[in-house]
Write a protein that holds these residues in place. Structure first.
Motif, PDB file in Angstrom:
ATOM      1  N   VAL A   1       0.847  -1.188   0.000  1.00 10.82           N
ATOM      2  CA  VAL A   1       0.000   0.000   0.000  1.00 10.82           C
ATOM      3  C   VAL A   1       0.885   1.241   0.000  1.00 10.82           C
ATOM      4  CG1 VAL A   1      -1.994  -1.105   1.062  1.00 10.82           C
ATOM      5  CG2 VAL A   1      -0.229  -0.078   2.531  1.00 10.82           C
ATOM      6  N   TYR A   2       0.349   2.308  -0.578  1.00 11.21           N
ATOM      7  CA  TYR A   2       1.163   3.492  -0.873  1.00 11.21           C
ATOM      8  C   TYR A   2       0.372   4.758  -0.544  1.00 11.21           C
ATOM      9  CZ  TYR A   2       3.952   6.613  -3.953  1.00 11.21           C
ATOM     10  OH  TYR A   2       4.720   7.618  -4.485  1.00 11.21           O
ATOM     11  N   PRO A   3       0.359   5.168   0.719  1.00 10.16           N
ATOM     12  CA  PRO A   3      -0.296   6.429   1.066  1.00 10.16           C
ATOM     13  C   PRO A   3       0.586   7.600   0.622  1.00 10.16           C
ATOM     14  CG  PRO A   3       0.644   5.429   3.026  1.00 10.16           C
ATOM     15  CD  PRO A   3       0.865   4.462   1.903  1.00 10.16           C
ATOM     16  N   ILE A   4       0.448   7.957  -0.631  1.00  9.19           N
ATOM     17  CA  ILE A   4       1.332   8.947  -1.242  1.00  9.19           C
ATOM     18  C   ILE A   4       1.210  10.295  -0.534  1.00  9.19           C
ATOM     19  CG2 ILE A   4      -0.387   9.591  -3.001  1.00  9.19           C
ATOM     20  CD1 ILE A   4       1.975   9.942  -4.964  1.00  9.19           C
ATOM     21  N   ALA A   5       2.360  10.941  -0.378  1.00 11.51           N
ATOM     22  CA  ALA A   5       2.476  12.258   0.258  1.00 11.51           C
ATOM     23  C   ALA A   5       2.260  12.219   1.766  1.00 11.51           C
ATOM     24  CB  ALA A   5       1.544  13.278  -0.386  1.00 11.51           C
ATOM     25  N   ALA A   6       2.263  11.040   2.362  1.00  8.91           N
ATOM     26  CA  ALA A   6       2.212  10.965   3.823  1.00  8.91           C
ATOM     27  C   ALA A   6       3.457  11.623   4.398  1.00  8.91           C
ATOM     28  CB  ALA A   6       2.146   9.510   4.283  1.00  8.91           C
ATOM     29  N   PRO A   7       3.323  12.420   5.454  1.00  5.19           N
ATOM     30  CA  PRO A   7       4.497  13.027   6.072  1.00  5.19           C
ATOM     31  C   PRO A   7       5.288  11.998   6.873  1.00  5.19           C
ATOM     32  CG  PRO A   7       2.537  13.613   7.306  1.00  5.19           C
ATOM     33  CD  PRO A   7       2.062  12.859   6.090  1.00  5.19           C
ATOM     34  N   VAL A   8       6.547  12.271   7.050  1.00  8.07           N
ATOM     35  CA  VAL A   8       7.399  11.369   7.829  1.00  8.07           C
ATOM     36  C   VAL A   8       6.817  11.141   9.219  1.00  8.07           C
ATOM     37  CG1 VAL A   8       9.681  11.111   8.876  1.00  8.07           C
ATOM     38  CG2 VAL A   8       9.470  12.003   6.547  1.00  8.07           C
ATOM     39  N   ALA A   9       6.248  12.188   9.805  1.00  9.75           N
ATOM     40  CA  ALA A   9       5.727  12.079  11.169  1.00  9.75           C
ATOM     41  C   ALA A   9       4.612  11.054  11.299  1.00  9.75           C
ATOM     42  CB  ALA A   9       5.222  13.447  11.636  1.00  9.75           C
ATOM     43  N   ASP A  10       3.932  10.736  10.191  1.00 12.32           N
ATOM     44  CA  ASP A  10       2.830   9.775  10.240  1.00 12.32           C
ATOM     45  C   ASP A  10       3.276   8.328  10.033  1.00 12.32           C
ATOM     46  OD1 ASP A  10       1.116  11.840  10.705  1.00 12.32           O
ATOM     47  OD2 ASP A  10      -0.115  11.553   8.908  1.00 12.32           O
ATOM     48  N   LEU A  11       4.536   8.119   9.670  1.00 10.90           N
ATOM     49  CA  LEU A  11       4.978   6.757   9.378  1.00 10.90           C
ATOM     50  C   LEU A  11       4.770   5.791  10.549  1.00 10.90           C
ATOM     51  CD1 LEU A  11       8.220   7.019   7.198  1.00 10.90           C
ATOM     52  CD2 LEU A  11       6.150   5.721   6.673  1.00 10.90           C
ATOM     53  N   PRO A  12       5.123   6.151  11.790  1.00 13.72           N
ATOM     54  CA  PRO A  12       4.897   5.188  12.885  1.00 13.72           C
ATOM     55  C   PRO A  12       3.428   4.821  13.054  1.00 13.72           C
ATOM     56  CG  PRO A  12       6.472   6.862  13.561  1.00 13.72           C
ATOM     57  CD  PRO A  12       5.889   7.327  12.257  1.00 13.72           C
ATOM     58  N   ALA A  13       2.521   5.803  12.926  1.00 11.27           N
ATOM     59  CA  ALA A  13       1.095   5.503  13.075  1.00 11.27           C
ATOM     60  C   ALA A  13       0.606   4.628  11.932  1.00 11.27           C
ATOM     61  CB  ALA A  13       0.284   6.793  13.135  1.00 11.27           C
ATOM     62  N   LEU A  14       1.092   4.888  10.737  1.00  9.20           N
ATOM     63  CA  LEU A  14       0.707   4.056   9.597  1.00  9.20           C
ATOM     64  C   LEU A  14       1.200   2.630   9.797  1.00  9.20           C
ATOM     65  CD1 LEU A  14       1.486   6.577   6.712  1.00  9.20           C
ATOM     66  CD2 LEU A  14      -0.789   5.780   7.395  1.00  9.20           C
ATOM     67  N   ARG A  15       2.443   2.490  10.201  1.00 12.37           N
ATOM     68  CA  ARG A  15       2.975   1.143  10.405  1.00 12.37           C
ATOM     69  C   ARG A  15       2.228   0.410  11.513  1.00 12.37           C
ATOM     70  NH1 ARG A  15       3.751  -2.374   7.898  1.00 12.37           N
ATOM     71  NH2 ARG A  15       5.364  -1.399   6.635  1.00 12.37           N
ATOM     72  N   SER A  16       1.925   1.113  12.592  1.00 13.96           N
ATOM     73  CA  SER A  16       1.191   0.489  13.692  1.00 13.96           C
ATOM     74  C   SER A  16      -0.189   0.028  13.234  1.00 13.96           C
ATOM     75  CB  SER A  16       1.068   1.466  14.864  1.00 13.96           C
ATOM     76  OG  SER A  16       0.289   0.929  15.898  1.00 13.96           O
ATOM     77  N   GLY A  17      -0.874   0.866  12.461  1.00  8.59           N
ATOM     78  CA  GLY A  17      -2.215   0.532  12.012  1.00  8.59           C
ATOM     79  C   GLY A  17      -2.244  -0.591  10.993  1.00  8.59           C
ATOM     80  N   LEU A  18      -1.205  -0.689  10.190  1.00 12.94           N
ATOM     81  CA  LEU A  18      -1.163  -1.698   9.130  1.00 12.94           C
ATOM     82  C   LEU A  18      -0.661  -3.047   9.627  1.00 12.94           C
ATOM     83  CD1 LEU A  18       0.332   0.456   6.231  1.00 12.94           C
ATOM     84  CD2 LEU A  18      -2.064  -0.176   6.576  1.00 12.94           C
ATOM     85  N   GLY A  19       0.008  -3.057  10.764  1.00 14.38           N
ATOM     86  CA  GLY A  19       0.635  -4.280  11.233  1.00 14.38           C
ATOM     87  C   GLY A  19       2.026  -4.420  10.656  1.00 14.38           C
ATOM     88  N   ALA A  20       2.729  -5.408  11.119  1.00 14.82           N
ATOM     89  CA  ALA A  20       4.142  -5.536  10.783  1.00 14.82           C
ATOM     90  C   ALA A  20       4.391  -6.084   9.385  1.00 14.82           C
ATOM     91  CB  ALA A  20       4.831  -6.430  11.814  1.00 14.82           C
ATOM     92  N   ASP A  21       3.432  -6.813   8.820  1.00 16.30           N
ATOM     93  CA  ASP A  21       3.726  -7.594   7.620  1.00 16.30           C
ATOM     94  C   ASP A  21       3.305  -6.970   6.294  1.00 16.30           C
ATOM     95  OD1 ASP A  21       4.823  -9.588   9.215  1.00 16.30           O
ATOM     96  OD2 ASP A  21       2.893 -10.611   9.452  1.00 16.30           O
ATOM     97  N   LEU A  22       2.423  -5.977   6.312  1.00 15.91           N
ATOM     98  CA  LEU A  22       1.954  -5.385   5.060  1.00 15.91           C
ATOM     99  C   LEU A  22       2.972  -4.360   4.553  1.00 15.91           C
ATOM    100  CD1 LEU A  22      -0.221  -5.018   2.904  1.00 15.91           C
ATOM    101  CD2 LEU A  22      -1.368  -3.389   4.423  1.00 15.91           C
ATOM    102  N   PRO A  23       3.578  -4.576   3.383  1.00 17.30           N
ATOM    103  CA  PRO A  23       4.556  -3.623   2.861  1.00 17.30           C
ATOM    104  C   PRO A  23       3.958  -2.225   2.679  1.00 17.30           C
ATOM    105  CG  PRO A  23       4.775  -5.699   1.718  1.00 17.30           C
ATOM    106  CD  PRO A  23       3.517  -5.799   2.546  1.00 17.30           C
TER     107      PRO A  23
END
Length: 244
Positions: free
Chosen positions: A175-197
């Protein structure tokens, strides 16, 4: 399973947190050859970069010309190439998959913008992704671009996670949330789980790739950014020649 798609899929899996997959974006065969020669294991075409190289505005490249340019890029290199085909050009899933596979591409980007400045209904886009997956089987790596950050959606990180999970359930590999800010990366990773690229769009002012990986990015792409940087060098060369 297609060899190039298998290789591309394997590149996304089991990566260490500080070692994201970096995929330069070639806009023509010559740039693709240069990126391969530098040692990159795969490439990701940017639709905006190809549009610029062919003399079109972003989003206005005719489908035939986009597919033809992707095919030239694929022919020029031996590494897997994933192709950005915007929203699919209105093609039925069967024809879309056939045309992408005809180029030799190993993967595909499909965005959920509606072409009118808004977003497609998430259920509708998930249905498209599911149909593409059904037609392609394992022969294409499917990257689902999520455009909530481009459309001023409230709580974009939450919306990006919800759409991303729906798209992954429909068969998207990444998945590719284009233009996501760096600050949102941890929240995105947490919400997506560890295995979804998770694909992150790097900018000139982004942190180093290793840090982006530690924050949650699996894959780093550049959109048309590398072409734009190249054009800066071309303009400087032109000024130098004009002053000679």
């Amino acid at each position: 399973m297609s060899g190039p798609a298998l290789a591309l899929r394997a590149l996304h899996l089991g990566r260490a947190a500080g070692d994201p997959l970096v995929l330069p974006g070639p806009w023509d065969a010559a740039s693709a050859v240069a990126f391969e020669a530098a040692g990159f294991p795969a490439l990701a075409t940017p639709s905006a970069g190809i549009a610029r190289s062919l003399g079109y505005e972003d989003g206005s490249t005719p489908a035939d010309e986009m597919f033809a340019q992707v095919a030239r890029i694929v022919r020029a290199v031996s590494v897997p190439v994933t192709a950005d085909v915007e929203g699919g050009y209105g093609l039925a899933p069967k024809e879309l998959v056939e045309r992408v596979l005809e180029t030799g591409a190993a993967g595909v980007n499909l965005e959920d913008s509606d072409g009118r400045g808004g977003l497609r209904d998430a259920h509708e886009h998930a249905d498209l992704l599911a149909a593409v997956r059904a037609e392609a089987g394992d022969a294409l790596f499917v990257n689902a671009r999520v455009d909530v950050y481009l459309r001023d959606v409230p709580a974009p990180a939450t919306a990006a996670v919800a759409r991303s999970l729906r798209y992954a359930a429909a068969g998207a590999d990444c998945v590719y949330p284009i233009a996501a800010p760096v600050a949102d990366l941890p929240a995105l990773r947490s919400g997506l789980g560890a295995d979804l690229p998770l694909n992150f769009l790097a900018r000139p002012d982004s942190p180093p790739f290793a840090e982006l990986g530690r924050l949650g990015a699996t894959r780093i792409t550049f959109g048309p950014g590398l072409l734009l940087r190249t054009l800066d060098h071309v303009r400087a060369l032109a000024e130098e020649l004009r002053g000679a």
